[in-house]
Motif scaffolding. Structure first.
Motif, mmCIF file in Angstrom:
data_model
loop_
_atom_site.group_PDB
_atom_site.id
_atom_site.type_symbol
_atom_site.label_atom_id
_atom_site.label_comp_id
_atom_site.label_asym_id
_atom_site.label_seq_id
_atom_site.Cartn_x
_atom_site.Cartn_y
_atom_site.Cartn_z
ATOM 1 N N ALA A 31 0.840 -1.198 0.000
ATOM 2 C CA ALA A 31 0.000 0.000 0.000
ATOM 3 C C ALA A 31 0.872 1.244 0.000
ATOM 4 C CB ALA A 31 -0.913 0.001 1.218
ATOM 5 N N HIS A 32 0.521 2.200 -0.837
ATOM 6 C CA HIS A 32 1.207 3.489 -0.798
ATOM 7 C C HIS A 32 0.708 4.315 0.391
ATOM 8 C CE1 HIS A 32 3.245 3.007 -4.616
ATOM 9 N NE2 HIS A 32 2.119 2.564 -5.147
ATOM 10 N N ARG A 33 -0.576 4.195 0.686
ATOM 11 C CA ARG A 33 -1.164 4.974 1.786
ATOM 12 C C ARG A 33 -2.122 4.095 2.584
ATOM 13 N NH1 ARG A 33 -3.712 10.425 -0.047
ATOM 14 N NH2 ARG A 33 -1.474 10.953 -0.078
ATOM 15 N N THR A 34 -2.061 4.236 3.873
ATOM 16 C CA THR A 34 -3.055 3.638 4.759
ATOM 17 C C THR A 34 -3.903 4.752 5.340
ATOM 18 O OG1 THR A 34 -1.700 1.711 5.363
ATOM 19 C CG2 THR A 34 -3.435 2.365 6.908
ATOM 20 N N SER A 66 -4.401 -2.530 -3.697
ATOM 21 C CA SER A 66 -3.275 -2.573 -2.762
ATOM 22 C C SER A 66 -3.412 -1.591 -1.596
ATOM 23 C CB SER A 66 -1.971 -2.293 -3.514
ATOM 24 O OG SER A 66 -2.021 -1.001 -4.114
ATOM 25 N N GLU A 67 -4.238 -0.579 -1.740
ATOM 26 C CA GLU A 67 -4.307 0.456 -0.706
ATOM 27 C C GLU A 67 -5.060 -0.041 0.535
ATOM 28 O OE1 GLU A 67 -2.219 2.430 -1.225
ATOM 29 O OE2 GLU A 67 -2.438 3.731 -2.944
ATOM 30 N N ASN A 68 -4.800 0.615 1.683
ATOM 31 C CA ASN A 68 -5.390 0.193 2.951
ATOM 32 C C ASN A 68 -6.414 1.202 3.469
ATOM 33 O OD1 ASN A 68 -3.806 -2.159 3.214
ATOM 34 N ND2 ASN A 68 -2.129 -1.005 4.138
ATOM 35 N N ALA A 124 2.146 1.133 5.327
ATOM 36 C CA ALA A 124 2.167 1.769 4.008
ATOM 37 C C ALA A 124 3.583 2.196 3.680
ATOM 38 C CB ALA A 124 1.233 2.969 3.983
ATOM 39 N N PHE A 243 -7.255 8.757 -1.226
ATOM 40 C CA PHE A 243 -6.062 8.016 -1.644
ATOM 41 C C PHE A 243 -5.319 8.676 -2.806
ATOM 42 C CE2 PHE A 243 -8.496 4.928 0.709
ATOM 43 C CZ PHE A 243 -7.526 4.241 1.416
ATOM 44 N N GLN A 245 -2.730 10.813 -4.801
ATOM 45 C CA GLN A 245 -1.340 11.169 -4.520
ATOM 46 C C GLN A 245 -0.955 12.510 -5.158
ATOM 47 O OE1 GLN A 245 0.796 9.490 -2.543
ATOM 48 N NE2 GLN A 245 -0.655 7.856 -2.057
#
Length: 415
Positions: A31-34, A66-68, A124, A243, A245
């Motif tokens: 994950a890029h960001r949680t 994939s993100e959280n 993340a 989410f 970016q």
């Protein structure tokens, strides 16, 4: 030749594996960001919890697998204890941890435990975002304790909603514990990371006092200076924005929220890195501002205010729009205002105007008292010490001294 055959075989095997991977199901990467949603619903907002959770399930389907998106949920329920759940990309709740007994979600130690659990279970690679879901009243508080009437996240701690009669406001209030903003700052300073953003799905959080106090623990503070509807944010459309970016991701969050309540919820974002400069720019203006607000009669009538406080049972307007007050105080010195406003715009890079907003019987905003216009609106409030707030220990003129902005901006020079 033997070595050549081995090399050719290895290449063919690698190619075959790669082709099979391309055609097979792709596994989600890190994950890029949680984004954590901290839902303190052991209060009068409990009836709206499941609706918002259902919206999050829908919104999650529009986000990369994939993100959280992880929820902490504390309901008003004797049967269901607080729990942590991840929202899957199929739009389902996957319970990660369930607590054995109820506790105060507004307690700093408990909050750190919850967030740290999520941090460990759903890390993340880039950053972390937080959504605060509950009641709130901005920086207002009576005592520097989680037992105060004001701040964020009132929690009964026993899954009940007992009430008491509050002599200050002369209204019935729910019993429970809150987390005031200085305590929130100290709580987040204990975490091993800094928030990319804190999105406040709760009332009255967009003010310079909160923005300055939380500037060390988050890059951006997003929310409303006023009351928000009990139904809260439109998570079905807002979750994807959480989410993004992009550099101005906060604009998409605010637009998603505002577009669901056209002209009915003022919203703004505070950029933490600019709050020190805003305090510096505000300090030399305070003498004129202080003189202006204390000369105004009839509770600053005609000025946009976002809440009320109580002094000996009387309502007093509070949380005035900062841009409007500064602009009117310097109407004879437009260049002074313009210079200040350039700094302010860097600290508040985006907002959405509203001409009215939610208000309950406790606050009772009288919209005939003022008119909201683009020329004066900022979407951020500020406290201006005035005699009308009284001089008792519990008065706003005293409790504001617990906020860092009071000293950074120079209000302490008038003590």
């Amino acid at each position: 030749m033997k070595h050549l055959l081995l090399i050719i075989s290895a290449v063919m095997l690698f190619t075959a594996c790669s082709k099979e991977d391309d055609n097979g199901p792709s596994l989600p990467g890190p994950a890029h960001r949680t984004v954590m949603v901290y839902m303190v619903g052991e209060n009068s907002l409990n009836p709206y919890m499941q609706r918002d959770i259902n919206e999050m399930l829908l919104g999650r389907k529009q986000v990369a697998a994939s993100e959280n998106l992880v929820l902490f949920v504390d309901k008003l329920s004797k049967k269901e204890m607080p729990f942590i759940a991840k929202v899957t990309n199929e739009g389902k709740l996957d319970t990660l941890y369930r607590y054995e007994q109820d506790f105060y979600s507004s307690d700093p130690d408990n909050m750190v435990d919850v967030i740290d659990r999520i941090y460990q279970m759903c890390p993340a690679t880039d950053d972390y975002g937080l959504v605060l879901w509950s009641h709130a009243s901005g920086w207002l508080f009576e005592n520097d304790s989680i037992e105060t009437r004001r701040a964020f996240g009132i929690d009964s701690g026993n899954n009940e909603l007992p009430t008491y009669y509050d002599e200050h406001s002369q209204t019935n209030q729910y019993k429970g514990k809150w987390l005031n903003i200085p305590s929130m700052r100290e709580t987040f300073q204990r975490l091993p990371f800094k928030w990319k953003f804190i999105m406040c799905d709760c009332c009255n959080m967009l003010n310079v006092e909160d923005g300055y106090e939380l500037s060390e623990v988050t890059d951006y503070l997003i929310g409303s200076p006023a009351e928000i509807p009990a139904m809260g944010a439109p998570y079905g459309t807002m979750v994807p924005a959480l989410f993004l970016q992009t550099e101005d991701f906060y604009q998409s969050i605010i637009d998603a929220y505002a577009n669901s309540y056209p002209n009915y919820i003022p919203l703004a974002v505070i950029k933490s890195s600019e709050m020190g400069a805003l305090a510096e720019a505000t300090r030399p203006l305070l003498s004129r501002i202080n003189e202006y607000v204390n000369k105004e009669s009839n509770l600053m009538k005609g000025h946009v205010y976002y809440s009320n406080t109580y002094v000996e049972g009387d309502r007093k307007h509070i949380m005035f729009d900062v841009r409007e007050v500064v602009r009117k105080a310097f109407k004879d010195e437009p260049s002074t205002y313009d210079n200040w406003y350039q700094v302010f715009k860097r600290a508040v890079p985006y907002n959405r105007i509203a001409t009215s907003w939610a208000t309950n019987s406790f606050v009772k905003i009288n919209f005939s008292d003022f008119t909201v216009t683009e020329d004066y609106f900022s979407g951020v409030s500020m406290f201006f010490p005035m005699e009308q707030y009284g001089n008792e220990n519990w008065s706003c003129n005293e409790t504001i001294k617990k906020m860092g902005w009071y000293y950074a901006a120079g209000w302490s020079s008038f003590d």
